[in-house]
Scaffold this motif. Sequence first.
Motif, PDB file in Angstrom:
ATOM      1  N   VAL A 104       0.847  -1.200   0.000  1.00  0.00           N
ATOM      2  CA  VAL A 104       0.000   0.000   0.000  1.00  0.00           C
ATOM      3  C   VAL A 104       0.883   1.251   0.000  1.00  0.00           C
ATOM      4  CG1 VAL A 104      -1.573   1.391   1.413  1.00  0.00           C
ATOM      5  CG2 VAL A 104      -1.991  -1.061   1.121  1.00  0.00           C
ATOM      6  N   GLY A 105       0.571   2.187  -0.878  1.00  0.00           N
ATOM      7  CA  GLY A 105       1.308   3.447  -0.936  1.00  0.00           C
ATOM      8  C   GLY A 105       2.427   3.469  -1.955  1.00  0.00           C
ATOM      9  N   ASP A 165      -3.017   0.219  -8.967  1.00  0.00           N
ATOM     10  CA  ASP A 165      -3.298   1.465  -8.256  1.00  0.00           C
ATOM     11  C   ASP A 165      -2.482   1.594  -6.969  1.00  0.00           C
ATOM     12  OD1 ASP A 165      -5.165   1.909 -10.226  1.00  0.00           O
ATOM     13  OD2 ASP A 165      -6.882   1.315  -8.988  1.00  0.00           O
ATOM     14  N   ARG A 166      -2.208   2.816  -6.592  1.00  0.00           N
ATOM     15  CA  ARG A 166      -1.393   3.091  -5.404  1.00  0.00           C
ATOM     16  C   ARG A 166      -1.966   2.474  -4.120  1.00  0.00           C
ATOM     17  NH1 ARG A 166       1.905   8.671  -4.272  1.00  0.00           N
ATOM     18  NH2 ARG A 166       3.156   7.853  -2.557  1.00  0.00           N
ATOM     19  N   PRO A 167      -3.286   2.511  -3.877  1.00  0.00           N
ATOM     20  CA  PRO A 167      -3.802   1.930  -2.633  1.00  0.00           C
ATOM     21  C   PRO A 167      -3.944   0.409  -2.652  1.00  0.00           C
ATOM     22  CG  PRO A 167      -5.590   2.991  -3.821  1.00  0.00           C
ATOM     23  CD  PRO A 167      -4.329   3.254  -4.601  1.00  0.00           C
ATOM     24  N   THR A 168      -3.647  -0.232  -3.784  1.00  0.00           N
ATOM     25  CA  THR A 168      -3.764  -1.690  -3.874  1.00  0.00           C
ATOM     26  C   THR A 168      -2.415  -2.354  -3.623  1.00  0.00           C
ATOM     27  OG1 THR A 168      -3.296  -1.845  -6.244  1.00  0.00           O
ATOM     28  CG2 THR A 168      -5.565  -1.418  -5.611  1.00  0.00           C
ATOM     29  N   ASP A 205     -12.376   1.490   0.327  1.00  0.00           N
ATOM     30  CA  ASP A 205     -12.374   2.301  -0.897  1.00  0.00           C
ATOM     31  C   ASP A 205     -13.434   3.407  -0.835  1.00  0.00           C
ATOM     32  OD1 ASP A 205     -11.800   3.259  -3.384  1.00  0.00           O
ATOM     33  OD2 ASP A 205     -12.248   1.402  -4.470  1.00  0.00           O
ATOM     34  N   SER A 247     -12.421   4.420   5.674  1.00  0.00           N
ATOM     35  CA  SER A 247     -11.110   4.069   5.128  1.00  0.00           C
ATOM     36  C   SER A 247     -10.429   3.010   5.992  1.00  0.00           C
ATOM     37  CB  SER A 247     -10.229   5.316   5.047  1.00  0.00           C
ATOM     38  OG  SER A 247     -10.069   5.878   6.337  1.00  0.00           O
ATOM     39  N   ASP A 307      -4.378   2.049   7.088  1.00  0.00           N
ATOM     40  CA  ASP A 307      -3.158   2.346   6.320  1.00  0.00           C
ATOM     41  C   ASP A 307      -3.435   3.176   5.069  1.00  0.00           C
ATOM     42  OD1 ASP A 307      -4.372   0.524   4.645  1.00  0.00           O
ATOM     43  OD2 ASP A 307      -2.743  -0.954   4.687  1.00  0.00           O
ATOM     44  N   GLY A 308      -4.699   3.546   4.865  1.00  0.00           N
ATOM     45  CA  GLY A 308      -5.049   4.345   3.696  1.00  0.00           C
ATOM     46  C   GLY A 308      -5.190   3.545   2.418  1.00  0.00           C
ATOM     47  N   GLY A 309      -4.998   2.237   2.512  1.00  0.00           N
ATOM     48  CA  GLY A 309      -5.126   1.389   1.331  1.00  0.00           C
ATOM     49  C   GLY A 309      -6.530   0.852   1.176  1.00  0.00           C
ATOM     50  N   ILE A 310      -6.711   0.002   0.166  1.00  0.00           N
ATOM     51  CA  ILE A 310      -7.983  -0.699  -0.027  1.00  0.00           C
ATOM     52  C   ILE A 310      -7.693  -2.191  -0.099  1.00  0.00           C
ATOM     53  CG2 ILE A 310      -9.019   1.283  -1.209  1.00  0.00           C
ATOM     54  CD1 ILE A 310      -8.638  -0.216  -3.858  1.00  0.00           C
TER      55      ILE A 310
END
Length: 233
Positions: free
Chosen positions: A22-23, A63-66, A178, A186, A189-192
């Motif tokens: 993530v990130g 994608d960045r959050p994946t 998401d 959310s 960690d800000g991810g999905i």
Amino acid sequence: MAFNPNNIIYEDNHILAYNKQVGDIVQGDKTGDQPLSEIIKVFIKERDAKPGNVFLGVTHRIDRPTTGVVIFAKTSKALERMNALFRDGGVAKTYWAIVKSRPEKNEDLLVNYLVRNEKQNKSYAYDEPKKDSKEAKLRYKVVAQSDNYSLLEVALMTGRHHQIRTQLSKIGSPIKGDLKYGFSRSNPDGGICLHARKVEFVHPVKKERLVIEAPVPDDALWKYFEKILWKEG
């Protein structure tokens, strides 16, 4: 997330597969953050004590959050051939997605028409073609269940912007974490909870069938689902 050499899950003279966290960003973008493509170049140069420039080509992006498997090419020949494989459907891509709202059907083929909004960095799914839309296809099935969540296995048949996120949201099953596509809150960690689990293709140089699988994130819910599938497998 910091680069970790242990997240290199496959490497030979031609390609390198990395389990993106993530990130991480795969390729440079408008944020100016250092992408994996550059970080891994530096790592290879130092590890192998290479005197000249290191070649590392980006063959695809997630994608960045994946999270999950990303393939880089270590030679220009491998890059050209991997690009052709991705373009012509020669790479089978399997994703895992955790959703709270279980789909009505246990498995289904989803066909939609996606329109990308550049300003919002978001795609919208429609049942019929629209101006500037692109056809999006995926097949999903529910493969595991917890008290609150379902794990979907997704076979991605086209590669559109935010495709899995958009299409699952359209059937009422947005991916955990998401917010952009309708989930209620959310992740810490800000991810999905979307993970590029596996890619399968014929090696661009060796011509052998290759299956590369990325371990799930170090997270209790992911580990729970992985353990269930191990037992069933």
